[in-house]
Write a protein that holds these residues in place. Structure first.
Motif, mmCIF file in Angstrom:
data_model
loop_
_atom_site.group_PDB
_atom_site.id
_atom_site.type_symbol
_atom_site.label_atom_id
_atom_site.label_comp_id
_atom_site.label_asym_id
_atom_site.label_seq_id
_atom_site.Cartn_x
_atom_site.Cartn_y
_atom_site.Cartn_z
ATOM 1 N N UNK A 87 0.817 -1.209 0.000
ATOM 2 C CA UNK A 87 0.000 0.000 0.000
ATOM 3 C C UNK A 87 0.854 1.265 0.000
ATOM 4 N N UNK A 88 0.379 2.253 -0.728
ATOM 5 C CA UNK A 88 1.131 3.511 -0.796
ATOM 6 C C UNK A 88 1.285 4.137 0.582
ATOM 7 N N UNK A 89 0.305 3.914 1.464
ATOM 8 C CA UNK A 89 0.405 4.451 2.824
ATOM 9 C C UNK A 89 1.641 3.900 3.538
ATOM 10 N N UNK A 90 2.002 2.638 3.258
ATOM 11 C CA UNK A 90 3.213 2.055 3.851
ATOM 12 C C UNK A 90 4.462 2.731 3.300
ATOM 13 N N UNK A 91 4.455 3.021 1.994
ATOM 14 C CA UNK A 91 5.591 3.710 1.383
ATOM 15 C C UNK A 91 5.756 5.095 2.015
ATOM 16 N N UNK A 132 3.564 15.320 -1.538
ATOM 17 C CA UNK A 132 4.210 15.939 -0.381
ATOM 18 C C UNK A 132 4.278 14.979 0.801
ATOM 19 N N UNK A 133 3.298 14.110 0.937
ATOM 20 C CA UNK A 133 3.392 13.076 1.964
ATOM 21 C C UNK A 133 4.545 12.125 1.646
ATOM 22 N N UNK A 134 4.726 11.824 0.367
ATOM 23 C CA UNK A 134 5.836 10.966 -0.050
ATOM 24 C C UNK A 134 7.176 11.687 0.039
ATOM 25 N N UNK A 135 7.137 13.030 -0.001
ATOM 26 C CA UNK A 135 8.347 13.846 -0.115
ATOM 27 C C UNK A 135 9.183 13.333 -1.284
ATOM 28 N N UNK A 136 8.525 13.246 -2.438
ATOM 29 C CA UNK A 136 9.096 12.590 -3.606
ATOM 30 C C UNK A 136 9.793 13.575 -4.534
ATOM 31 N N UNK A 137 10.968 13.205 -4.971
ATOM 32 C CA UNK A 137 11.732 13.967 -5.951
ATOM 33 C C UNK A 137 11.649 13.256 -7.298
ATOM 34 N N UNK A 138 11.372 14.024 -8.365
ATOM 35 C CA UNK A 138 11.249 13.425 -9.696
ATOM 36 C C UNK A 138 11.356 14.529 -10.747
ATOM 37 N N UNK A 139 11.560 14.168 -12.008
ATOM 38 C CA UNK A 139 11.615 15.153 -13.103
ATOM 39 C C UNK A 139 10.214 15.539 -13.565
ATOM 40 N N UNK A 167 2.265 -0.434 -4.666
ATOM 41 C CA UNK A 167 3.511 -0.635 -5.395
ATOM 42 C C UNK A 167 3.711 -2.134 -5.566
ATOM 43 N N UNK A 168 3.732 -2.588 -6.822
ATOM 44 C CA UNK A 168 3.869 -4.011 -7.112
ATOM 45 C C UNK A 168 5.326 -4.451 -6.996
ATOM 46 N N UNK A 169 5.509 -5.748 -6.827
ATOM 47 C CA UNK A 169 6.862 -6.293 -6.676
ATOM 48 C C UNK A 169 7.727 -6.020 -7.900
ATOM 49 N N UNK A 170 7.111 -5.911 -9.085
ATOM 50 C CA UNK A 170 7.889 -5.671 -10.306
ATOM 51 C C UNK A 170 8.139 -4.185 -10.566
ATOM 52 N N UNK A 171 7.754 -3.317 -9.593
ATOM 53 C CA UNK A 171 8.033 -1.895 -9.712
ATOM 54 C C UNK A 171 6.912 -1.068 -10.297
ATOM 55 N N UNK A 172 5.845 -1.699 -10.762
ATOM 56 C CA UNK A 172 4.732 -0.936 -11.325
ATOM 57 C C UNK A 172 3.841 -0.357 -10.223
ATOM 58 N N UNK A 178 13.966 6.544 0.624
ATOM 59 C CA UNK A 178 13.902 7.722 -0.235
ATOM 60 C C UNK A 178 13.713 7.312 -1.692
ATOM 61 N N UNK A 179 14.425 6.292 -2.110
ATOM 62 C CA UNK A 179 14.308 5.822 -3.490
ATOM 63 C C UNK A 179 12.902 5.302 -3.776
ATOM 64 N N UNK A 180 12.310 4.552 -2.841
ATOM 65 C CA UNK A 180 10.956 4.029 -3.031
ATOM 66 C C UNK A 180 9.935 5.158 -3.093
ATOM 67 N N UNK A 181 10.112 6.150 -2.241
ATOM 68 C CA UNK A 181 9.172 7.270 -2.231
ATOM 69 C C UNK A 181 9.302 8.112 -3.498
#
Length: 442
Positions: A248-252, A419-426, A293-298, A258-261
């Motif tokens: 679940x995304x809530x767990x992430x 913002x909850x994820x504090x996610x960095x991305x392009x 988040x699936x085990x294969x990264x999707x 940091x990489x997962x988020x």
């Protein structure tokens, strides 16, 4: 008195009791503090008790109360940390928790919707719900195909009387605007409630949801980044889809690296921006409970009851005006906003002030990469909601056209999750790929 009226009275009483006593008075004070009107110090104990009272009642209710709580829960990142801490756990509970429907009621709905021989369609059916949604709950089961093969499925079952509950809850919640402003500074809940009311009929129709999910599944078939489970069977109040096994995304959000988020945030943004052009639809319920988040990264996506139908994709002016703002073309920005109804065609407005109002909001796409943070969202919430700020004063001259209301809400909800994820991305590159008209450079 029958059971249904008795339950309705109980629901109404619980909601009506919320503004009374210390909790209502405290939240009113908290709202002033968040928006900078007052500097009252509110004790942690009162914050905790207020959170418990407000969200325990919402969490006990199905229908509109839970749906509204879920919609607001993504905005907890906007609160100052000392205020947010007591609320975070209570808010998160709203995302995937609700009292279960009795087993007998579950079986009755299944018999009504799938026929008296519904058990023959399943090799196994777990009577204990795996999750709860705002108007229904989900059971894990094993579906028996016509050729004798089986597959793991999720069976979403609508709560009896969900439609009446939604309308009753939303009517009651309209009285609690002052309390909810403590969660999202400056929040006017009336447009949000009006929009939710308009979508009740759609969300109650699981066959319509099945149609939306099939469109998403077709658009993202074999996609390396986004997974949409197939629809197996549908009825007006029962929906059977492929089971999504994932984290679940809530767990992430709570304990991911940091990489997962960062990766979860990138995929969330990709879904949000690509769906209108790929599926002609926008997933309009971006709270963490709807993603895995699936085990294969999707990124696995569930619950398509709330969607915006956008057959022509995202409106081109959104991307064009964002690009103009990034390039500093103030007059062109105002002209575009006037044309779309964001600015009155007769009222004078300072174009440079409008540009200065928009540029901080566009910070996530001003650079190649951006990290969404709770601190950034809190700063923006304060800037836009404080009546003393120039941004707040200017916002009084801006309108939100009805045609943009849902897009605006979903975008804000998605930003809240990022913002909850504090996610960095392009994020700028994602916009450039999927947002019509967007050109950050000349």
């Amino acid at each position: 008195m029958t059971d249904i009226p008795r339950r309705a009275v109980s629901r109404t009483a619980k909601l009506a009791a919320l503004p009374l006593g210390f909790a209502g008075r405290t939240v009113l004070g908290m709202g002033k503090r968040v928006t900078g009107i007052a500097s009252d110090v509110i004790s942690a104990e009162i914050q905790q008790r207020t959170a418990e009272q407000l969200f325990s009642v919402l969490g006990q209710l199905k229908g509109g109360a839970m749906k509204f709580g879920q919609a607001l829960s993504v905005f907890e990142a906007a609160l100052p940390e000392d205020i947010a801490a007591p609320y975070r756990q209570a808010l998160t509970k709203l995302q995937e928790a609700a009292p279960p429907l009795p087993v007998a009621s579950v079986h009755k709905v299944l018999a009504e919707q799938l026929g008296p021989d519904w058990r023959e369609r399943f090799a196994e059916f777990d009577d204990v719900p795996a999750a709860a949604a705002s108007i229904g709950q989900v059971h894990r089961a094993t579906w028996r195909e016509a050729d004798g093969t089986t597959r793991d499925v999720a069976v979403k079952i609508q709560y009896p009387g969900a439609g009446d509950a939604l309308l009753a809850d939303l009517k009651q919640l309209s009285r609690l605007g002052a309390m909810f402003r403590a969660i999202q500074p400056g929040l006017d809940i009336k447009p949000l409630l009006a929009e939710l009311r308009e979508r009740i009929t759609e969300e109650l129709d699981y066959e319509l949801e099945a149609e939306s999910q099939r469109a998403f599944a077709a658009a993202y078939a074999d996609d390396p980044e986004i997974f949409i489970p197939p629809v197996v069977s549908s009825a007006p109040r029962v929906l059977v889809t492929g089971w999504v096994e994932g984290r679940p995304l809530a767990d992430i959000i709570r304990e991911g690296t940091e990489q997962e988020r960062d990766e979860a945030g990138r995929l969330m943004a990709t879904l949000h921006l690509s769906a209108p052009s790929r599926a002609g639809l926008l997933h309009a319920d971006p709270h963490p409970g709807n993603f895995r988040m699936l085990a294969d990264g999707r990124l696995g996506v569930i619950d398509f009851g709330a969607v915006a139908r956008m057959p022509e994709g995202t409106p081109e002016p959104i991307g064009r005006i964002a690009g103009l703002a990034l390039r500093g073309e103030a007059e062109a920005v105002v002209a575009g906003l006037r044309e779309e109804g964001f600015v009155s065609t007769t009222e004078e407005i300072d174009a440079q002030a409008v540009l200065e109002f928009l540029q901080p909001v566009l910070a996530p796409i001003a650079e190649e990469e951006f990290r969404f943070t709770r601190a950034w969202l809190r700063a923006e919430a304060t800037r836009l909601a404080n009546p003393r700020s120039p941004a707040y004063q200017l916002s009084r001259q801006l309108n939100l056209p009805p045609s943009y209301l849902l897009i605006h809400r979903v975008t804000l909800g998605s930003i809240g999750v990022l913002c909850q994820l504090e996610a960095k991305a392009p994020y700028r590159a994602i916009l450039a790929r999927w947002l019509p008209g967007f050109a950050p450079t000349p």
